[in-house]
Design an enzyme around this catalytic site. Structure first.
Site, PDB file in Angstrom:
ATOM      1  NE  ARG A 165      -3.621  -3.142   0.211  1.00 53.51           N
ATOM      2  CZ  ARG A 165      -3.895  -3.590  -0.420  1.00 53.51           C
ATOM      3  NH1 ARG A 165      -3.298  -3.248  -2.283  1.00 53.51           N
ATOM      4  NH2 ARG A 165      -4.179  -5.110  -0.752  1.00 53.51           N
ATOM      5  CD  GLU A 178      -5.757  -8.907   6.158  1.00 51.45           C
ATOM      6  OE1 GLU A 178      -4.781  -8.356   6.259  1.00 51.45           O
ATOM      7  OE2 GLU A 178      -6.910  -7.676   5.500  1.00 51.45           O
ATOM      8  CG  ASP A 213      -8.617  -2.913   5.992  1.00 51.96           C
ATOM      9  OD1 ASP A 213      -8.026  -1.703   6.630  1.00 51.96           O
ATOM     10  OD2 ASP A 213      -8.516  -3.390   5.814  1.00 51.96           O
ATOM     11  CD  GLU A 270      -2.963  -0.080  12.271  1.00 51.02           C
ATOM     12  OE1 GLU A 270      -3.187  -0.604  13.488  1.00 51.02           O
ATOM     13  OE2 GLU A 270      -2.504   0.054  11.274  1.00 51.02           O
ATOM     14  CD  GLU A 315      -5.583  -0.962   2.175  1.00 52.13           C
ATOM     15  OE1 GLU A 315      -5.377  -0.590   2.831  1.00 52.13           O
ATOM     16  OE2 GLU A 315      -6.049  -1.992   1.084  1.00 52.13           O
TER      17      GLU A 315
HETATM   18  C1  GCV Z   1      -0.442  -4.834   5.604  1.00 50.65           C
HETATM   19  C2  GCV Z   1      -5.218  -3.991   4.431  1.00 50.65           C
HETATM   20  C3  GCV Z   1      -4.517  -3.595   3.727  1.00 50.65           C
HETATM   21  C4  GCV Z   1      -3.751  -4.638   4.191  1.00 50.65           C
HETATM   22  C5  GCV Z   1      -2.618  -4.661   5.165  1.00 50.65           C
HETATM   23  C6  GCV Z   1      -4.282  -5.085   6.416  1.00 50.65           C
HETATM   24  C7  GCV Z   1      -3.719  -4.280   7.843  1.00 50.65           C
HETATM   25  O1  GCV Z   1      -6.106  -4.996   4.728  1.00 50.65           O
HETATM   26  O2  GCV Z   1      -5.303  -3.824   2.638  1.00 50.65           O
HETATM   27  O3  GCV Z   1      -2.518  -5.078   2.556  1.00 50.65           O
HETATM   28  O4  GCV Z   1      -1.861  -5.555   5.549  1.00 50.65           O
HETATM   29  O5  GCV Z   1      -5.528  -4.337   6.015  1.00 50.65           O
HETATM   30  O6  GCV Z   1      -3.604  -3.538   8.427  1.00 50.65           O
HETATM   31  O7  GCV Z   1      -3.026  -5.623   8.279  1.00 50.65           O
END
Ligand code: GCV
Length: 610
Positions: A112, A236, A315, A337, A343
């Protein structure tokens, strides 16, 4: 005068203090000597990051602790440059940890990232220009950021070795940033012991605990002021304690106990949800996930664990309510955060100034609820650091909010303009300030309507794709059909609204009191639903999208005549053209999408494509 004074410092003054004083004196000298003013310093170690400023007959005097002298010097320069008054009395940062999370991978890419490649990684190694890293340190110190997490929370090989074989390189990097009051942090892989031959990463296993304790000793011997570990676990596809039937408090506390002897902190991210959801499943609702998992663990985390919560439950979407976790974990240290990397907010092509968003979030939860603050970095190797020159505002303002979370968006935007484009006239500065101040709302109007989220192109997250996320596994649905759109998140639906304290829940649960800009976040409504301003839902969707585009076109006009410095002007105008194309695309795709479903004509007869 500074150097003479610095040379006279006693020999036993700690090296770190000497170095930050050198930076402070150098900066002050460079700025004030040509103005025939002198700046003197005195150090009170107990002040730490705090400082006091005084004016005297020859110039100014800064009193500060180890980084306080630095922050004092920058505050002095800022006041002088913007014509602001000197801050009165002792100044200290509101949040002791003011973190920048860099999602840099060791191959040089940035997850990102929209401003070029990593400033410090390339070809699976540390590779950087030390002068650029010193400039980075200077930039961070001048706005008040004090922790830099060097690698992506998704710890992609060989980044797991930052805490073993690559430790000397990490230590050398820390040395460069230390004089600027910036400490490093590192993202770690929860399953790392298994990469080192252990058969498990179970946090309750004695061998695993011993492995982390040994590692911590080695790490903090190399970098005694390392701020700690940032951890994305069970999220994830990242490994975590759930694999071993352990909960997140057990996982986080195990790491926290290993690093506690060295003053290290575990920053444990609360970004956890089911990313393998079946779109047919209407019971599972992604925004509910973090609260359901973490709220019952309130009070179970060790003192040196901080639970880092994204500002909203999804998100970093264009518009979300604040995460309900901020109201529900009084016995846990929380970090708030934000995401500076744009993004979902225009990839640093479209203009999106974030201070209004942060004001809203901090007003909603109160600045004292979080105990620390973090932001995903928007920096990269581009000459201007952030791709779009105006995206620098977001980094600057983030650091300023981290010091003074009561700041007004307009004040911080004007301050940044004064520091960056001081040659503009007052009218020009005002025009730019208004443009930036309204840029978030403008972007919101031409993109996803009324808190709906996720109508963005799944490949890369730039541009419209109203059905792109609809049949995917990410829990990101709008469920639009010919009659209605949105998800019912009240008690009659998924129950998400009830995760808030009762008064807030009640306001969100009633579509007549729910703020318009969150209406479709909380409700599934027919297109002819009459909103608080008397317009139907479908008309409001059309109106917002036309207005968003028109406002973007007006922005382009303002910028066309703004005499920015030439190197910025070229980039700004080129990106503005792309933003205008993007706004047009969003306007037409979203309006057509809803017109096809609803069959409703625009009241004002504007062009909506078939
Ligand atoms: C670093 C979202 C983003 C991911 C990111 C994730 C996170 O899903 O698309 O790229 O991963 O957030 O904050 O861990």
């Amino acid at each position: 005068m500074h150097y003479a004074w610095l040379n006279a410092l006693p020999h036993d003054i700690p090296a770190t203090l000497r170095r930050s004083l050198e930076v402070a004196a150098f900066e002050a000298d460079a700025f004030f000597a040509p103005r025939q003013k002198q700046v003197s310093f005195s150090v009170e170690p107990g002040l730490g990051e705090a400082y006091r400023l005084e004016e005297n007959k020859d110039g100014f005097h800064v009193t500060g602790g180890e980084s306080g002298v630095l922050y004092g010097a920058y505050a002095l320069i800022r006041a002088q440059q913007t014509g602001g008054a000197l801050p009165q009395g002792e100044q200290r940062p509101h949040y002791p940890l003011r973190m920048l999370n860099c999602w840099d991978n060791m191959d040089g890419s940035i997850e990102r990232g929209y401003a070029g490649r990593s400033l410090w990684f390339e070809e699976d190694a540390f590779q950087y220009d030390p002068r650029r890293i010193r400039q980075l340190g200077r930039m961070l110190a001048s706005c008040g950021v004090n922790v830099l997490c060097v690698n992506n929370v998704n710890v992609i090989p060989p980044a797991q070795h930052l805490i073993d074989t690559l430790l000397p390189d990490l230590a050398a990097f820390a040395d460069i940033l230390r004089p600027f009051g910036v400490r490093l942090m590192v993202s770690v892989d929860f399953a790392m012991p298994m990469q080192d031959g252990l058969s498990t990463a179970d946090p309750l296993d004695a061998a695993v605990q011993a492995w982390w304790a040994d590692r911590a000793k080695e790490i903090w011997t190399a970098i005694p002021d390392l701020a700690g570990f940032l951890v994305k676990a069970d999220s994830e596809h990242r490994p975590g304690p759930a694999t071993y039937g352990r909960n997140h408090a057990q996982g986080a506390n195990m790491l926290a106990r290993a690093i506690a002897p060295y003053g290290g902190q575990v920053i444990w991210r609360a970004f956890v949800y089911n990313c393998l959801q079946d779109w047919r499943d209407t019971e599972t609702d992604r925004p509910c996930a973090a609260f359901a998992l973490y709220q019952p663990m309130d009070g179970q985390f060790d003192d040196n664990v901080i639970l880092q919560v994204k500002n909203g439950p999804y998100d970093f979407q264009v518009r979300e309510p604040v995460s309900p976790l901020f109201y529900a974990m009084p016995r846990t240290r929380l970090a708030l955060e934000f995401q500076l990397a744009q993004e979902y907010t225009g990839h640093q092509i479209d203009i999106y100034a974030m201070p209004p968003l942060w004001r809203e979030v901090l007003d909603a939860i109160g600045p004292d609820t979080p105990r620390a603050i973090a932001a995903v970095s928007n920096l990269g190797r581009d000459e201007n650091w952030t791709g779009h020159p105006f995206a620098q505002l977001n980094l600057y303002a983030y650091g300023r909010f981290a010091w003074e979370p009561d700041m007004e968006p307009e004040a911080v935007i004007c301050e940044w303009i004064g520091l960056t484009y001081g040659d503009l006239t007052a009218d020009q500065r005002d025009a730019l300030a208004q443009l930036l101040l309204q840029s978030r709302e403008t972007y919101e109007k031409y993109t996803a309507p009324l808190g709906l989220c996720w109508m963005v192109n799944p490949a890369g997250h730039y541009g419209p794709s109203p059905y792109g996320y609809e049949f995917q596994s990410w829990g990101t649905y709008n469920r639009a059909d010919r009659d209605a759109v949105g998800i019912d998140r009240t008690a009659a639906g998924t129950g998400y609204a009830d995760q808030y304290p009762p008064e807030i829940a009640a306001r969100y649960a009633d579509p007549h009191s729910c703020p318009d800009n969150l209406l479709l976040f909380f409700h599934r409504l027919p297109y002819d639903f009459v909103m608080q301003d008397g317009r139907t839902l479908i008309q409001r969707i059309y109106d917002d999208h036309f207005e968003g585009y028109d406002r973007t076109a007006a922005m382009a006009e303002t910028l066309r005549v703004l005499p920015l410095p030439e190197q910025d002007r070229a980039v700004v105008l080129e990106r503005m053209e792309r933003q205008l194309r993007n706004a047009r695309e969003w306007r037409d795709v979203i309006n057509t999408f809803f017109r096809r479903f609803s069959g409703a004509e625009d009241d004002k007869g504007r062009k909506i494509y078939k």
